[in-house]
Design a protein around this motif. Structure first.
Motif, PDB file in Angstrom:
ATOM      1  N   ILE A  78       8.804 -11.622  -5.298  1.00  0.00           N
ATOM      2  CA  ILE A  78       8.288 -10.692  -5.154  1.00  0.00           C
ATOM      3  C   ILE A  78       8.057 -10.307  -3.536  1.00  0.00           C
ATOM      4  O   ILE A  78       8.014 -11.166  -2.805  1.00  0.00           O
ATOM      5  CB  ILE A  78       6.566 -10.683  -5.344  1.00  0.00           C
ATOM      6  N   LEU A  79       8.507  -8.805  -3.186  1.00  0.00           N
ATOM      7  CA  LEU A  79       8.368  -8.374  -1.631  1.00  0.00           C
ATOM      8  C   LEU A  79       6.850  -7.862  -1.582  1.00  0.00           C
ATOM      9  O   LEU A  79       6.748  -6.968  -2.176  1.00  0.00           O
ATOM     10  CB  LEU A  79       9.707  -7.810  -1.486  1.00  0.00           C
ATOM     11  N   VAL A  80       6.121  -8.023  -0.542  1.00  0.00           N
ATOM     12  CA  VAL A  80       5.182  -7.339  -0.165  1.00  0.00           C
ATOM     13  C   VAL A  80       5.510  -6.550   1.306  1.00  0.00           C
ATOM     14  O   VAL A  80       5.868  -7.227   2.206  1.00  0.00           O
ATOM     15  CB  VAL A  80       3.948  -8.239   0.035  1.00  0.00           C
ATOM     16  N   MET A  81       5.442  -5.094   0.908  1.00  0.00           N
ATOM     17  CA  MET A  81       5.729  -4.266   2.236  1.00  0.00           C
ATOM     18  C   MET A  81       4.581  -3.752   2.819  1.00  0.00           C
ATOM     19  O   MET A  81       3.588  -3.405   2.208  1.00  0.00           O
ATOM     20  CB  MET A  81       6.683  -3.364   1.664  1.00  0.00           C
ATOM     21  N   ALA A  82       4.710  -3.638   4.119  1.00  0.00           N
ATOM     22  CA  ALA A  82       3.522  -2.716   4.966  1.00  0.00           C
ATOM     23  C   ALA A  82       4.338  -2.060   6.184  1.00  0.00           C
ATOM     24  O   ALA A  82       5.207  -3.014   6.957  1.00  0.00           O
ATOM     25  CB  ALA A  82       2.775  -3.705   5.442  1.00  0.00           C
ATOM     26  N   HIS A  83       4.194  -0.870   6.517  1.00  0.00           N
ATOM     27  CA  HIS A  83       4.830  -0.211   7.486  1.00  0.00           C
ATOM     28  C   HIS A  83       6.278  -0.434   7.518  1.00  0.00           C
ATOM     29  O   HIS A  83       6.861  -0.521   8.527  1.00  0.00           O
ATOM     30  CB  HIS A  83       3.922  -0.630   8.776  1.00  0.00           C
ATOM     31  N   GLY A  84       6.795  -0.576   6.327  1.00  0.00           N
ATOM     32  CA  GLY A  84       8.157  -0.525   6.296  1.00  0.00           C
ATOM     33  C   GLY A  84       9.116  -2.051   6.546  1.00  0.00           C
ATOM     34  O   GLY A  84      10.246  -2.416   6.254  1.00  0.00           O
ATOM     35  N   ASP A  85       8.290  -2.959   6.762  1.00  0.00           N
ATOM     36  CA  ASP A  85       8.353  -4.459   6.946  1.00  0.00           C
ATOM     37  C   ASP A  85       8.173  -5.240   5.617  1.00  0.00           C
ATOM     38  O   ASP A  85       7.188  -4.686   4.966  1.00  0.00           O
ATOM     39  CB  ASP A  85       7.758  -4.911   8.212  1.00  0.00           C
ATOM     40  N   VAL A  86       8.745  -6.144   5.423  1.00  0.00           N
ATOM     41  CA  VAL A  86       8.541  -7.123   4.397  1.00  0.00           C
ATOM     42  C   VAL A  86       7.559  -8.279   5.133  1.00  0.00           C
ATOM     43  O   VAL A  86       8.082  -8.986   5.855  1.00  0.00           O
ATOM     44  CB  VAL A  86       9.579  -8.066   3.870  1.00  0.00           C
ATOM     45  N   MET A  87       6.177  -8.068   4.551  1.00  0.00           N
ATOM     46  CA  MET A  87       5.356  -9.113   5.309  1.00  0.00           C
ATOM     47  C   MET A  87       5.056 -10.341   4.472  1.00  0.00           C
ATOM     48  O   MET A  87       4.685 -11.312   5.179  1.00  0.00           O
ATOM     49  CB  MET A  87       3.858  -8.377   5.228  1.00  0.00           C
ATOM     50  N   GLU A  88       5.420 -10.496   3.199  1.00  0.00           N
ATOM     51  CA  GLU A  88       5.268 -11.629   2.441  1.00  0.00           C
ATOM     52  C   GLU A  88       6.453 -11.500   1.295  1.00  0.00           C
ATOM     53  O   GLU A  88       6.891 -10.203   1.025  1.00  0.00           O
ATOM     54  CB  GLU A  88       3.790 -11.681   1.559  1.00  0.00           C
ATOM     55  N   ALA A 146       0.910  -1.211   0.128  1.00  0.00           N
ATOM     56  CA  ALA A 146       0.095  -0.007  -0.047  1.00  0.00           C
ATOM     57  C   ALA A 146       0.723   1.231  -0.116  1.00  0.00           C
ATOM     58  O   ALA A 146       2.087   1.118   0.350  1.00  0.00           O
ATOM     59  CB  ALA A 146      -0.931   0.200   1.537  1.00  0.00           C
ATOM     60  N   THR A 147       0.381   2.458  -0.461  1.00  0.00           N
ATOM     61  CA  THR A 147       1.004   3.572  -0.386  1.00  0.00           C
ATOM     62  C   THR A 147       1.632   3.959   1.264  1.00  0.00           C
ATOM     63  O   THR A 147       0.938   3.731   2.105  1.00  0.00           O
ATOM     64  CB  THR A 147      -0.044   4.685  -0.562  1.00  0.00           C
ATOM     65  N   GLY A 148       2.782   4.338   1.151  1.00  0.00           N
ATOM     66  CA  GLY A 148       3.458   4.372   2.585  1.00  0.00           C
ATOM     67  C   GLY A 148       4.029   3.220   2.990  1.00  0.00           C
ATOM     68  O   GLY A 148       4.294   3.507   4.397  1.00  0.00           O
ATOM     69  N   SER A 149       3.998   2.259   2.205  1.00  0.00           N
ATOM     70  CA  SER A 149       4.634   1.017   2.985  1.00  0.00           C
ATOM     71  C   SER A 149       6.287   0.940   3.138  1.00  0.00           C
ATOM     72  O   SER A 149       6.617   0.001   3.603  1.00  0.00           O
ATOM     73  CB  SER A 149       4.253  -0.125   2.251  1.00  0.00           C
ATOM     74  N   GLY A 150       6.923   1.842   2.293  1.00  0.00           N
ATOM     75  CA  GLY A 150       8.212   1.938   2.366  1.00  0.00           C
ATOM     76  C   GLY A 150       9.096   1.598   0.997  1.00  0.00           C
ATOM     77  O   GLY A 150       9.950   1.526   0.971  1.00  0.00           O
ATOM     78  N   LYS A 151       8.023   1.462  -0.020  1.00  0.00           N
ATOM     79  CA  LYS A 151       8.777   0.864  -1.385  1.00  0.00           C
ATOM     80  C   LYS A 151       9.618   1.902  -1.982  1.00  0.00           C
ATOM     81  O   LYS A 151      10.679   1.487  -2.268  1.00  0.00           O
ATOM     82  CB  LYS A 151       7.509   0.683  -2.462  1.00  0.00           C
ATOM     83  N   SER A 152       9.357   3.188  -2.128  1.00  0.00           N
ATOM     84  CA  SER A 152      10.203   4.171  -2.668  1.00  0.00           C
ATOM     85  C   SER A 152      11.146   4.479  -1.809  1.00  0.00           C
ATOM     86  O   SER A 152      12.204   4.676  -2.429  1.00  0.00           O
ATOM     87  CB  SER A 152       9.214   5.470  -3.016  1.00  0.00           C
ATOM     88  N   ILE A 164      10.666  -3.694 -10.231  1.00  0.00           N
ATOM     89  CA  ILE A 164       9.360  -3.153 -10.597  1.00  0.00           C
ATOM     90  C   ILE A 164       8.573  -2.980  -9.220  1.00  0.00           C
ATOM     91  O   ILE A 164       8.304  -4.102  -8.484  1.00  0.00           O
ATOM     92  CB  ILE A 164       8.593  -4.066 -11.481  1.00  0.00           C
ATOM     93  N   VAL A 165       8.301  -1.737  -8.865  1.00  0.00           N
ATOM     94  CA  VAL A 165       7.371  -1.343  -7.956  1.00  0.00           C
ATOM     95  C   VAL A 165       6.204  -1.006  -8.511  1.00  0.00           C
ATOM     96  O   VAL A 165       5.971  -0.119  -9.506  1.00  0.00           O
ATOM     97  CB  VAL A 165       8.043   0.013  -7.067  1.00  0.00           C
ATOM     98  N   THR A 166       5.073  -1.441  -8.039  1.00  0.00           N
ATOM     99  CA  THR A 166       3.790  -1.219  -8.575  1.00  0.00           C
ATOM    100  C   THR A 166       2.797  -1.510  -7.594  1.00  0.00           C
ATOM    101  O   THR A 166       2.943  -2.254  -6.674  1.00  0.00           O
ATOM    102  CB  THR A 166       3.566  -2.230  -9.871  1.00  0.00           C
ATOM    103  N   HIS A 167       1.564  -0.792  -7.996  1.00  0.00           N
ATOM    104  CA  HIS A 167       0.233  -1.301  -7.103  1.00  0.00           C
ATOM    105  C   HIS A 167      -0.498  -2.237  -8.171  1.00  0.00           C
ATOM    106  O   HIS A 167      -1.460  -2.959  -7.265  1.00  0.00           O
ATOM    107  CB  HIS A 167      -0.552   0.262  -7.037  1.00  0.00           C
ATOM    108  N   ARG A 168      -0.357  -2.084  -9.363  1.00  0.00           N
ATOM    109  CA  ARG A 168      -1.100  -3.036 -10.159  1.00  0.00           C
ATOM    110  C   ARG A 168      -0.232  -4.407 -10.371  1.00  0.00           C
ATOM    111  O   ARG A 168       0.700  -4.591 -10.878  1.00  0.00           O
ATOM    112  CB  ARG A 168      -1.173  -2.699 -11.597  1.00  0.00           C
ATOM    113  N   LEU A 169      -0.945  -5.550  -9.606  1.00  0.00           N
ATOM    114  CA  LEU A 169       0.112  -6.735  -9.300  1.00  0.00           C
ATOM    115  C   LEU A 169       0.335  -7.636 -10.746  1.00  0.00           C
ATOM    116  O   LEU A 169       1.066  -8.365 -10.775  1.00  0.00           O
ATOM    117  CB  LEU A 169      -0.653  -7.612  -8.340  1.00  0.00           C
ATOM    118  N   SER A 170      -0.488  -7.436 -11.570  1.00  0.00           N
ATOM    119  CA  SER A 170      -0.278  -7.927 -12.842  1.00  0.00           C
ATOM    120  C   SER A 170       1.161  -7.750 -13.662  1.00  0.00           C
ATOM    121  O   SER A 170       1.743  -8.541 -14.215  1.00  0.00           O
ATOM    122  CB  SER A 170      -1.370  -7.722 -13.833  1.00  0.00           C
TER     123      SER A 170
END
Length: 272
Positions: A231-241, A62-68, A217-223
């Protein structure tokens, strides 16, 4: 001019004392943690991964998860307080900044285009590129046919920040500019958000076939990251998945739910 000189004379906050060049382009991130100055909340927390040469890494969240922020740390726009980033087993601090930044061709979501022709905007990625090199980069970015339909084709003036082009065309011209460079690592920071799904698949397919650049590739569109090696899934700065597409679908977490939701959205749009 006085105000400009004040800005230009500001010292760089990043110490440039590196003397070692990386001899390959595998990126290793180990237990990386970072806070922005004066911020209470951690921006990136204990992130680790290895991206080998010519592999594809997808980063979602999500936005603000630390990707950028993670991307900025890879390019050493900020110094991480804990952990280590290496390129070719060389710590970032040991690489001269100019050489480090030359490792990356970076395409942000809103790529900046200059008030000149499309040809010159793409050629800025490599000033010695031939016209045919420019055309090939545009084909890979799936924008060649759009450009050919303009009355002046590649000599079309795009206006300040590319205002005469659509959002998707601006993004694809920015991608073409990155593709024409010789940078070993290509970073797309939500740089496909303004193109349709079919064009996105076409561009990703071209990039995977090239095998000349490592791809992040950093993206909101998972396709866009279905075929990524990891694939790293980030949330609040952590890699959650983490995992590949099939592994994450099986895990039935955020990625799986978001992918199903986006597929349903696409099906509804196609039906209408």
């Amino acid at each position: 001019m006085t105000r400009l000189n004040q800005t230009l004379s500001l010292p760089d906050t990043i110490t440039d004392a590196g003397t070692t060049l990386p001899y390959h382009h595998t990126i290793r991130v180990e237990q990386l943690t970072f806070h922005y100055p004066q911020a209470q909340r951690v921006a990136v927390h204990d992130v680790s991964f290895t991206l080998r040469e010519h592999q594809v890494l997808g980063i979602a969240g999500a936005t603000g998860s630390g990707k950028s922020t993670l991307l900025q740390l890879l390019m050493r726009y900020w110094e991480a307080e804990n952990g280590m980033i290496r390129i070719g087993d060389v710590p970032l601090a040991n690489i001269p900044l100019a050489e480090l930044r030359a490792q990356y061709a970076y395409v942000p979501q809103d790529g900046f285009l200059f008030s000149t022709s499309i040809l010159e905007n793409i050629r800025m990625g490599r000033p010695d590129a031939t016209d045919e090199d420019v055309y090939e980069a545009a084909r890979l970015a799936a924008v060649h046919d759009d450009i050919a339909r303009f009355p002046d084709a590649y000599n079309t003036l795009v206006g300040e920040r590319g205002v005469t082009l659509s959002g998707g065309q601006r993004q694809r011209v920015s991608i073409a500019r990155a593709l024409i460079s010789h940078a070993p690592v290509l970073i797309l920071d939500d740089a496909l958000s303004a193109v349709d799904v079919e064009t996105e698949k076409q561009i990703i397919g071209h990039l995977k076939q090239r095998k000349e650049q490592t791809l992040i590739i950093v993206t909101h569109r998972l396709s866009a990251i279905e075929d990524a090696d990891e694939i790293l899934v980030m949330a609040h700065g952590d890699v959650m998945e983490r995992g590949d597409h099939q592994q994450l679908l099986t895990a039935d977490g955020w990625y799986s739910r978001m992918f199903a939701y986006q597929q349903m959205e696409q099906n509804l749009e196609a039906a209408s």
